[in-house]
Design an enzyme around this catalytic site. Structure first.
Site, short mmCIF file in Angstrom:
data_model
loop_
_atom_site.label_atom_id
_atom_site.label_comp_id
_atom_site.label_asym_id
_atom_site.label_seq_id
_atom_site.Cartn_x
_atom_site.Cartn_y
_atom_site.Cartn_z
N ARG A 25 0.97 -1.13 0.10
CA ARG A 25 -0.15 0.00 -0.05
C ARG A 25 1.11 1.36 -0.05
O ARG A 25 1.39 1.52 0.98
CB ARG A 25 -0.97 -0.02 1.29
CG ARG A 25 -2.08 0.94 1.13
CD ARG A 25 -2.63 1.05 2.50
NE ARG A 25 -2.04 1.92 3.46
CZ ARG A 25 -1.72 1.71 4.86
NH1 ARG A 25 -2.33 0.67 5.35
NH2 ARG A 25 -0.92 2.38 5.61
N TYR B 254 4.18 5.21 11.32
CA TYR B 254 4.29 3.82 11.50
C TYR B 254 5.10 2.90 10.63
O TYR B 254 5.56 1.85 10.83
CB TYR B 254 3.10 3.12 12.01
CG TYR B 254 2.08 3.36 10.74
CD1 TYR B 254 2.08 2.38 9.60
CD2 TYR B 254 1.06 3.98 10.91
CE1 TYR B 254 1.14 2.39 8.45
CE2 TYR B 254 -0.07 4.02 9.81
CZ TYR B 254 -0.01 3.20 8.59
OH TYR B 254 -0.84 3.16 7.60
N HIS C 234 -3.94 4.24 4.55
CA HIS C 234 -4.90 3.48 4.78
C HIS C 234 -6.23 4.06 4.29
O HIS C 234 -6.97 3.30 3.37
CB HIS C 234 -5.19 2.67 6.12
CG HIS C 234 -6.32 1.95 6.31
ND1 HIS C 234 -6.26 0.60 5.86
CD2 HIS C 234 -7.58 2.30 6.98
CE1 HIS C 234 -7.37 0.17 6.36
NE2 HIS C 234 -8.24 0.92 6.95
#
Length: 397
Positions: A284, A297, A288
């Site tokens: 990805r 993160y 998100h």
């Protein structure tokens, strides 16, 4: 002598580094790949596929236009025109490869990110924007397009897909040998959803009843902020064997390989041979959703590493190397993408606000007495207000 104290967690099996070493992070030795990141065509003994120049250009066009859809929708959300948007940047090959492997009679159960599959099934992109704008609940008819409504309940759609596939068996449209009749189901979910109970229950039912369903996991390696190595001790595709059906890991950034593997899995299902788990190993590249900040993160080096595997760039290199597309083709496609972008921007802003009473429509196939009573009560409440047309304000009677 005193035995050495084992490292914390050692009693639970191999160290994560052994399972997810450098080769595993790149897909591992079992990865099915037909087009390398450098744009070189390779063969695989189990998944041979012969695509014409027109078909290759078509797959490329799909990916370019779907990426433009994603870019425009992200920008629209940033400008306050959409409530939220689930990005697919970097996953175009996984979605287009799977989407183009479908036949007209096959049915798809998506999550909330399958914009590329929706494109392949003929869904108007503006219908997707309407959903994320909050003016409808999904304006397409699943029965007409063979594409279910987006699902936000993580993993729930895999059970829906399995039940639908079992219904296909009972309708006699599986294993007849008639290409225009035999059908299968494609169930999409992410690596995060693989940890949900619903997904594992769907695996059990599908295996027990030989349901004609292909479970298509887009392993983009991040369940929001949770990395894949914290979710599983083995590659996801290997889980299928524990349920009694095959699993395949495919390079999810390779549109040709994804097409070939999904096509084979769907045909296996249509022939009555039961389910398959396809793990499309991808990444990805974006967030998100547009409410997420992935810089909190994950490391920028990982993103840069995966940029070198861009699904569109490798097909660009292949088309140019093989002389299958010229500058005129790429220029025309760029113009088409610009036209699509303009249509999406203008069309999104022009979407009408819904009639509040429309919330009671499309809830059940047949209106229930309870829902009709709720509708009547809401209608009476709304009519208890009257509007002063000179000021545009409302006043309660």
């Amino acid at each position: 002598m005193t035995a050495a104290t084992p490292a914390p967690g050692a009693e639970f099996g191999p160290d994560l580094a052994e399972v997810f070493g450098p080769s595993q992070r790149d897909g591992g030795p079992d990865l099915v790949q037909l087009l390398t990141p450098e744009g070189e065509r390779v063969e695989h003994p189990d998944f041979a596929v012969d695509l014409s120049a027109d078909e290759l250009r078509g797959l490329y066009r799909d990916m370019v236009l779907v990426r433009r859809l994603d870019t425009e929708a992200t920008a629209l959300q940033r400008h306050g025109e959409l409530g939220i948007w689930a990005q697919l940047l970097g996953q175009e090959a996984a979605q287009i490869g799977a989407g183009r492997a479908l036949r007209r009679q096959d049915h798809v159960f998506p999550t909330y990110r399958e914009h590329g599959v929706a494109w392949c099934k003929g869904i108007d992109p503006l219908d997707l924007l309407g959903l994320f704008r909050g003016v409808d609940q999904g304006a397409w008819d699943p029965a007409e397009f063979g594409f279910g409504l987006y699902t936000i309940v993580i993993g729930a759609q895999t059970l829906h897909a399995t039940g639908y596939a079992m219904g296909m068996q009972r309708d006699g449209v599986v294993g007849t040998g008639e290409p225009d009749r035999d059908a299968a189901v494609l169930a999409h979910f992410g690596d995060g959803a693989s940890s949900q109970g619903d997904v594992n229950e769907a695996f059990i039912f599908a295996a027990s009843y030989q349901a004609p369903v292909v479970f298509f996991c887009q392993n983009n390696q991040w369940a929001i902020s949770e990395p894949i190595e914290r979710q599983t001790r083995i590659p996801l595709y290997q889980r299928a064997l524990g349920f009694g059906f095959p699993g395949v890991r495919v390079d999810g950034n390779d549109v040709i390989a994804t097409y070939a593997v999904t096509k084979a899995a769907l045909q296996r299902a249509r022939d009555g041979q039961g389910p398959t788990l396809v793990e499309a190993y991808t990444y990805r590249m974006g967030a998100h959703t547009t409410t997420d900040d992935p810089t909190r993160y994950r490391m920028s080096e990982d993103v840069e590493h995966w940029k070198l595997k861009d699904p569109i760039a490798r097909v660009t290199a292949y088309l140019r190397r093989m002389g299958l597309a010229d500058d005129a083709f790429f220029a025309e496609l760029a113009d088409e993408a610009d036209d699509l972008g303009a249509k999406l921007r203008e069309g999104c802003k022009a979407l009408p606000d819904p009639d509040p009473m429309s919330m009671f429509e499309h809830v059940y196939a047949e209106q229930t007495a309870e829902l009709e009573a709720q509708r009547a009560a809401h209608q009476a409440y709304a009519e208890s207000f009257e509007t002063d047309h000179t000021t545009g304000t409302g006043a309660h009677r």
